[in-house]
Design an enzyme around this catalytic site. Sequence first.
Site, mmCIF file in Angstrom:
data_model
loop_
_atom_site.group_PDB
_atom_site.id
_atom_site.type_symbol
_atom_site.label_atom_id
_atom_site.label_comp_id
_atom_site.label_asym_id
_atom_site.label_seq_id
_atom_site.Cartn_x
_atom_site.Cartn_y
_atom_site.Cartn_z
ATOM 1 N N SER A 212 31.593 -2.159 8.244
ATOM 2 C CA SER A 212 32.564 -2.001 7.157
ATOM 3 C C SER A 212 33.989 -1.962 7.700
ATOM 4 C CB SER A 212 32.300 -0.702 6.387
ATOM 5 O OG SER A 212 33.345 -0.438 5.469
ATOM 6 N N HIS A 214 36.374 -0.552 6.347
ATOM 7 C CA HIS A 214 36.930 0.780 6.099
ATOM 8 C C HIS A 214 36.824 1.653 7.348
ATOM 9 C CE1 HIS A 214 37.799 0.543 1.773
ATOM 10 N NE2 HIS A 214 36.718 -0.236 1.687
ATOM 11 N N GLU A 270 36.521 -9.485 -4.131
ATOM 12 C CA GLU A 270 37.050 -8.130 -4.252
ATOM 13 C C GLU A 270 38.570 -8.174 -4.186
ATOM 14 O OE1 GLU A 270 35.366 -5.365 -1.481
ATOM 15 O OE2 GLU A 270 33.321 -5.593 -2.247
#
Length: 303
Positions: A212, A214, A270
């Site tokens: 990820s 993030h 996204e």
Amino acid sequence: MKGKWKDNMVNKTKTKMNISIAILMALTIVAGCGNKSDVISTVSPLPTTITGGATTEPTVSPSVGATPTTTPTASSTVAATATAKPSSSPAASPAASHTPPKNGAVQVIAKPESITALVNKQNALPSSYEPTDLVYPNIAFTFSEKIDKRKMRQVAATAIEKLFAGAAKDGVPLAGVSAYRSYATQKALFDSYVKKDGEEKAKTYSAVPGTSEHETGLAIDVTGSNGKCAAADCFGGTKEAIWLEKHAGEYGFIIRYPQGKAAITGYQYEPWHLRYVGADIANEIQSKNLTMEEYYHTVPVSK
């Protein structure tokens, strides 16, 4: 006296005859030996070492009445010489090449701290990686708690503050939804999605822990200041999404998972997911409508 002289003559004659017989026998033996080389005693040379490490192949040539000796033959010398001669076309060594990982294979990123590190389904961060320069950017979020998901790396935090300020100046106020996540947090989140939708579906919108963005501290999900459509499909087409698509590159961010690129990125569209890569790269990616995978010329990511 005559008798004695006669005896002496007989003895001399016998002696001459014996000598003649001995000479005749010796000649007979020599004649039966064949050629000269079989009679002459020679010193047999030791096997000769040829340049390149090849050695002559000795053969045995027995002499008559002598112990067999080893003598190198002409053919063995030629063979050794030929072997030692450098080849005019040496075998090619394997060419060094960069081969992308096979479909489904995952490589661990060597420099996870790089702001341009490519993180996706084929390139994972070390499970123990944690950015050392996480800070709280001075921007609005959809929640008030001062927790990890508000954090970003210093360089990205400074850039997102400028981006939010620029958007507000253009009448498009934004709010953060989720920024940094640890490996453990991403694992818990992904597992919850798997329970809800199954693993195959979950992988189209959530990352396996370690893969990820993030976790880099360089990514953030944003939405409008009213908090509506946070990390939801309805965010696409809003004035906030349109502004980000047009201006994010100016501040060093890209829309990491753009529309129509799911087959390359491995994730659905996204418009809220921003990734900091620096202004130069971000502007090039944005102006050419590329993904990071296309920018770095890597293979498309499978779902």
